[in-house]
Motif scaffolding. Sequence first.
Motif, PDB file in Angstrom:
ATOM      1  N   TYR A 124       0.856  -1.207   0.000  1.00 52.12           N
ATOM      2  CA  TYR A 124       0.000   0.000   0.000  1.00 52.12           C
ATOM      3  C   TYR A 124       0.881   1.243   0.000  1.00 52.12           C
ATOM      4  O   TYR A 124       2.086   1.165   0.230  1.00 52.12           O
ATOM      5  CB  TYR A 124      -0.950  -0.005   1.200  1.00 52.12           C
ATOM      6  CG  TYR A 124      -0.261   0.086   2.542  1.00 52.12           C
ATOM      7  CD1 TYR A 124       0.215  -1.056   3.184  1.00 52.12           C
ATOM      8  CD2 TYR A 124      -0.078   1.315   3.170  1.00 52.12           C
ATOM      9  CE1 TYR A 124       0.854  -0.974   4.409  1.00 52.12           C
ATOM     10  CE2 TYR A 124       0.564   1.410   4.402  1.00 52.12           C
ATOM     11  CZ  TYR A 124       1.024   0.266   5.017  1.00 52.12           C
ATOM     12  OH  TYR A 124       1.662   0.358   6.231  1.00 52.12           O
TER      13      TYR A 124
ATOM     14  N   PRO B 168       3.467   6.230   4.296  1.00 50.77           N
ATOM     15  CA  PRO B 168       3.910   5.413   5.429  1.00 50.77           C
ATOM     16  C   PRO B 168       2.729   4.827   6.201  1.00 50.77           C
ATOM     17  O   PRO B 168       1.575   5.104   5.880  1.00 50.77           O
ATOM     18  CB  PRO B 168       4.666   6.421   6.292  1.00 50.77           C
ATOM     19  CG  PRO B 168       4.019   7.726   6.013  1.00 50.77           C
ATOM     20  CD  PRO B 168       3.609   7.665   4.569  1.00 50.77           C
ATOM     21  N   SER B 169       3.045   4.023   7.213  1.00 53.49           N
ATOM     22  CA  SER B 169       1.978   3.485   8.039  1.00 53.49           C
ATOM     23  C   SER B 169       1.305   4.639   8.775  1.00 53.49           C
ATOM     24  O   SER B 169       1.883   5.714   8.918  1.00 53.49           O
ATOM     25  CB  SER B 169       2.537   2.473   9.038  1.00 53.49           C
ATOM     26  OG  SER B 169       3.364   3.108   9.966  1.00 53.49           O
ATOM     27  N   GLY B 170       0.087   4.422   9.205  1.00 51.21           N
ATOM     28  CA  GLY B 170      -0.651   5.495   9.859  1.00 51.21           C
ATOM     29  C   GLY B 170      -1.414   6.352   8.868  1.00 51.21           C
ATOM     30  O   GLY B 170      -2.014   7.353   9.224  1.00 51.21           O
TER      31      GLY B 170
ATOM     32  N   GLN C  12      -3.240   2.643   4.756  1.00 52.83           N
ATOM     33  CA  GLN C  12      -3.087   1.516   5.682  1.00 52.83           C
ATOM     34  C   GLN C  12      -4.444   1.145   6.287  1.00 52.83           C
ATOM     35  O   GLN C  12      -4.771  -0.032   6.423  1.00 52.83           O
ATOM     36  CB  GLN C  12      -2.089   1.852   6.791  1.00 52.83           C
ATOM     37  CG  GLN C  12      -1.700   0.611   7.585  1.00 52.83           C
ATOM     38  CD  GLN C  12      -0.953   0.927   8.861  1.00 52.83           C
ATOM     39  OE1 GLN C  12      -0.810   2.084   9.251  1.00 52.83           O
ATOM     40  NE2 GLN C  12      -0.473  -0.095   9.535  1.00 52.83           N
TER      41      GLN C  12
ATOM     42  N   PRO D 115       4.289  -1.185   3.296  1.00 51.87           N
ATOM     43  CA  PRO D 115       4.156   0.194   2.826  1.00 51.87           C
ATOM     44  C   PRO D 115       5.142   0.492   1.705  1.00 51.87           C
ATOM     45  O   PRO D 115       6.302   0.098   1.779  1.00 51.87           O
ATOM     46  CB  PRO D 115       4.452   1.032   4.071  1.00 51.87           C
ATOM     47  CG  PRO D 115       5.124   0.131   5.039  1.00 51.87           C
ATOM     48  CD  PRO D 115       4.788  -1.282   4.669  1.00 51.87           C
TER      49      PRO D 115
ATOM     50  N   ASN E 255       6.546   3.648  -1.173  1.00 49.69           N
ATOM     51  CA  ASN E 255       6.577   5.112  -1.141  1.00 49.69           C
ATOM     52  C   ASN E 255       6.019   5.802  -2.377  1.00 49.69           C
ATOM     53  O   ASN E 255       6.163   7.003  -2.527  1.00 49.69           O
ATOM     54  CB  ASN E 255       7.970   5.637  -0.748  1.00 49.69           C
ATOM     55  CG  ASN E 255       8.964   5.385  -1.830  1.00 49.69           C
ATOM     56  OD1 ASN E 255       8.675   4.638  -2.766  1.00 49.69           O
ATOM     57  ND2 ASN E 255      10.112   6.019  -1.731  1.00 49.69           N
TER      58      ASN E 255
ATOM     59  N   MET F 245      -4.914  11.451  12.532  1.00 48.88           N
ATOM     60  CA  MET F 245      -3.848  10.549  12.933  1.00 48.88           C
ATOM     61  C   MET F 245      -2.476  11.152  12.632  1.00 48.88           C
ATOM     62  O   MET F 245      -1.563  11.115  13.450  1.00 48.88           O
ATOM     63  CB  MET F 245      -4.019   9.222  12.176  1.00 48.88           C
ATOM     64  CG  MET F 245      -2.978   8.173  12.490  1.00 48.88           C
ATOM     65  SD  MET F 245      -2.988   7.701  14.223  1.00 48.88           S
ATOM     66  CE  MET F 245      -4.053   6.252  14.138  1.00 48.88           C
TER      67      MET F 245
ATOM     68  N   ALA G 163      -1.649  13.859  15.108  1.00 48.60           N
ATOM     69  CA  ALA G 163      -1.217  13.321  16.391  1.00 48.60           C
ATOM     70  C   ALA G 163       0.209  12.796  16.297  1.00 48.60           C
ATOM     71  O   ALA G 163       1.010  12.975  17.216  1.00 48.60           O
ATOM     72  CB  ALA G 163      -2.165  12.212  16.831  1.00 48.60           C
ATOM     73  N   ASN G 164       0.548  12.186  15.163  1.00 47.08           N
ATOM     74  CA  ASN G 164       1.889  11.627  14.994  1.00 47.08           C
ATOM     75  C   ASN G 164       2.965  12.685  15.127  1.00 47.08           C
ATOM     76  O   ASN G 164       4.058  12.415  15.588  1.00 47.08           O
ATOM     77  CB  ASN G 164       2.035  10.994  13.606  1.00 47.08           C
ATOM     78  CG  ASN G 164       1.467   9.599  13.588  1.00 47.08           C
ATOM     79  OD1 ASN G 164       1.131   9.062  14.629  1.00 47.08           O
ATOM     80  ND2 ASN G 164       1.356   9.025  12.402  1.00 47.08           N
TER      81      ASN G 164
ATOM     82  N   ASP H 283       2.434  15.537  16.676  1.00 47.06           N
ATOM     83  CA  ASP H 283       2.136  16.339  17.852  1.00 47.06           C
ATOM     84  C   ASP H 283       1.907  17.801  17.503  1.00 47.06           C
ATOM     85  O   ASP H 283       2.469  18.703  18.129  1.00 47.06           O
ATOM     86  CB  ASP H 283       3.285  16.205  18.873  1.00 47.06           C
ATOM     87  CG  ASP H 283       2.847  16.706  20.235  1.00 47.06           C
ATOM     88  OD1 ASP H 283       1.692  16.479  20.592  1.00 47.06           O
ATOM     89  OD2 ASP H 283       3.676  17.347  20.919  1.00 47.06           O
TER      90      ASP H 283
ATOM     91  N   SER I  23       2.634   6.599  15.142  1.00 42.78           N
ATOM     92  CA  SER I  23       1.974   5.340  14.809  1.00 42.78           C
ATOM     93  C   SER I  23       2.945   4.494  13.987  1.00 42.78           C
ATOM     94  O   SER I  23       3.871   5.004  13.388  1.00 42.78           O
ATOM     95  CB  SER I  23       0.687   5.592  14.044  1.00 42.78           C
ATOM     96  OG  SER I  23       0.973   6.172  12.802  1.00 42.78           O
TER      97      SER I  23
ATOM     98  N   PRO J  16      -1.409   8.834  19.909  1.00 39.03           N
ATOM     99  CA  PRO J  16       0.057   8.847  19.979  1.00 39.03           C
ATOM    100  C   PRO J  16       0.571  10.105  20.668  1.00 39.03           C
ATOM    101  O   PRO J  16       0.077  11.202  20.415  1.00 39.03           O
ATOM    102  CB  PRO J  16       0.489   8.807  18.506  1.00 39.03           C
ATOM    103  CG  PRO J  16      -0.694   9.200  17.709  1.00 39.03           C
ATOM    104  CD  PRO J  16      -1.917   8.967  18.528  1.00 39.03           C
TER     105      PRO J  16
ATOM    106  N   ASN K 295       8.559   2.116   6.180  1.00 41.65           N
ATOM    107  CA  ASN K 295       7.970   3.460   6.145  1.00 41.65           C
ATOM    108  C   ASN K 295       8.868   4.449   5.441  1.00 41.65           C
ATOM    109  O   ASN K 295       8.394   5.381   4.806  1.00 41.65           O
ATOM    110  CB  ASN K 295       7.730   3.974   7.566  1.00 41.65           C
ATOM    111  CG  ASN K 295       6.449   3.427   8.128  1.00 41.65           C
ATOM    112  OD1 ASN K 295       5.680   2.811   7.400  1.00 41.65           O
ATOM    113  ND2 ASN K 295       6.228   3.642   9.397  1.00 41.65           N
TER     114      ASN K 295
END
Lengths: 355, 355
Positions: free
Chosen positions: A90, A93-95, A99, A114, A116, A234, A237-238, A240, B94, B114, B238
């Motif tokens: 897929y 990146p993950s997240g 995914q 994953p 790119n 997501m 949050a990753n 921040d 994540s 996260p 990733n």
Amino acid sequence: MGEELKEYRGQIDRIDDDLLRLLNQRAALARKIGHVKGESTVLRPEREAQILQRMVRNNPGPLPDQSITQLFVEIMSHCRALETQLCVAYLGPSGTFSQEAVEKRFGHAVLGKPCNSIDDVFHTVESGKANYGVVPVENSTEGAIGRTLDLLLQSHLKVCGEVMLPVHQCLISRAAGLSAIKRVFSHAQSLGQCQSWLNTHLPAAERIAAGSNTQAILLSLEKHADSAAIAGVMAAANYDVPVLAENIEDDPRNTTRFLVIGDQEVAPSGKDKTSLVMSAPNRSGAVYDLLAPLARHDVSMTRLESRPARSGIWEYVFFLDIEGHQLEPKVALALDELRQAAAFVKTLGSYPVTT
Amino acid sequence: MGEELKEYRGQIDRIDDDLLRLLNQRAALARKIGHVKGESTVLRPEREAQILQRMVRNNPGPLPDQSITQLFVEIMSHCRALETQLCVAYLGPSGTFSQEAVEKRFGHAVLGKPCNSIDDVFHTVESGKANYGVVPVENSTEGAIGRTLDLLLQSHLKVCGEVMLPVHQCLISRAAGLSAIKRVFSHAQSLGQCQSWLNTHLPAAERIAAGSNTQAILLSLEKHADSAAIAGVMAAANYDVPVLAENIEDDPRNTTRFLVIGDQEVAPSGKDKTSLVMSAPNRSGAVYDLLAPLARHDVSMTRLESRPARSGIWEYVFFLDIEGHQLEPKVALALDELRQAAAFVKTLGSYPVTT
């Protein structure tokens, strides 16, 4: 512990005993099917689609249909893994949403790989390094993902399924507030999905397209005093980064459609669609003429997308989704007539419809 | 379709009908329990541990115990979500081992949050922005994660559970081969987990500690001709960096232990451990004396970890894991005597043992 609680827990224990027995019986049967002559394929998309449809149709609740679907996806995932662990490529990146699309379709007992780029997903499946790939193909607000269409035209891989994923966008920034924001970074698709919101709330902000929403976040952080990015919650949050506004997509039903690609022809499930690509001769009315066979055989077209033809031989190619499986008589007849009329027709695959 | 295949599929359909009915009955009972007076807590760790233990103990196969555990974790996750969606904070981003630990314990019908540091995970749970947190506490090869211990000492949160996660490391680099590598970046923990491998295969390479394995990858990519990073296979994928060597951890059973933290005292499950921290007076034999009550009451100690005391009042604090729940009579007696002997004892929590 109260008597009532004890009683309920006892009932749950008895249910769990039954679930344990049934799950194992199911796995043993799935394994037996794997050993039936001619059944060398671990994943039968049409069969899984039928099971999920039936479970949702018969679901008495209280578990919502979404929970039932997810639980049965996981159950089938683990039954499959007993034979072989599938590898699914897929766009990483993950997240990311991609995914999520993999997990929604295949469950968690698969190995996600994953990649790119979308090209890389195709390449990974073509070279046999993954059993299937999952690529975005269109967004309900912003339209087609051109690169996926171009690659579908070139690749020998088939479309084996689709995944619909609701997509919600956020405006994220370390700026003090909206008024401080002078520029917004995001992938062109995401900027497009949030146009009205940006026009209303940040009319003066410059909009800058980035390679991905993740890259947009990094770019916005380089100049965080007056920059923001649009991305999923997501991703926010990753990194921040505070979310200044949620669900800013213009259409709350904003959905991205993904295709599952693989080296497999999927049998009819009873509720399928067929994707194809074709060229039209360069004269007026040509497209209309090409669509006549569909109308004649009462085959509905659910999507028509034109793309500039890269080969230079035709000016445009057209991507069509039609209702029904290519093995259904009326669809087969319509396709035969299409092939006679068009300079070029390629069937990309028939696969179960999902929601 | 052959008769045999048809027959098996029919059997699976009947099993799925039963599963559908039972899953919904289970969810309805879980909801009833939520409404029993005094049962305001959505998650009962001791109860979930008992259910998982029982299912594995009674598992007839062919599904492996791991699949059974994961499926029941998901079933409980969806039953819980019918009442409330739990929010679980973890050390992001994540795609990390910490996220895997969250999913292994809580299933997928929770909202993962996260955080960008261990401090932040504690803070997020303390401030009520998440129901639980998941933090790494020790690695089987490299030992304790000091920051987590320090924060456990200060926080009012309790340890509500543990998660064991097998951890495999890779050497990843865009360099042509091992011989080209002059330096290796990774988190100090990961460098430590792969010491022997590095001594054997890259004895001359400089080892440089980074803030995280993700940061290590970025640092190695800045000078990719002669640099490598150690990270998990997911992180490698990733960032699309080739894996030069897999499973390079010195101990193939390399495992990271995570703790679940929350504002909850967990009741006995029948197979528990208790974590505590205490200080010893600064004189010879003091630690030995402190441990005497445990021996006297036949309470096994499974772990003893010393940390410099930050307060300056004592020189060291000791983190202990003992077998049994603090409500079990012999554990309670031993803890009482410990409290009389030590300058300071704090019970961090009793919780179910996992593997």
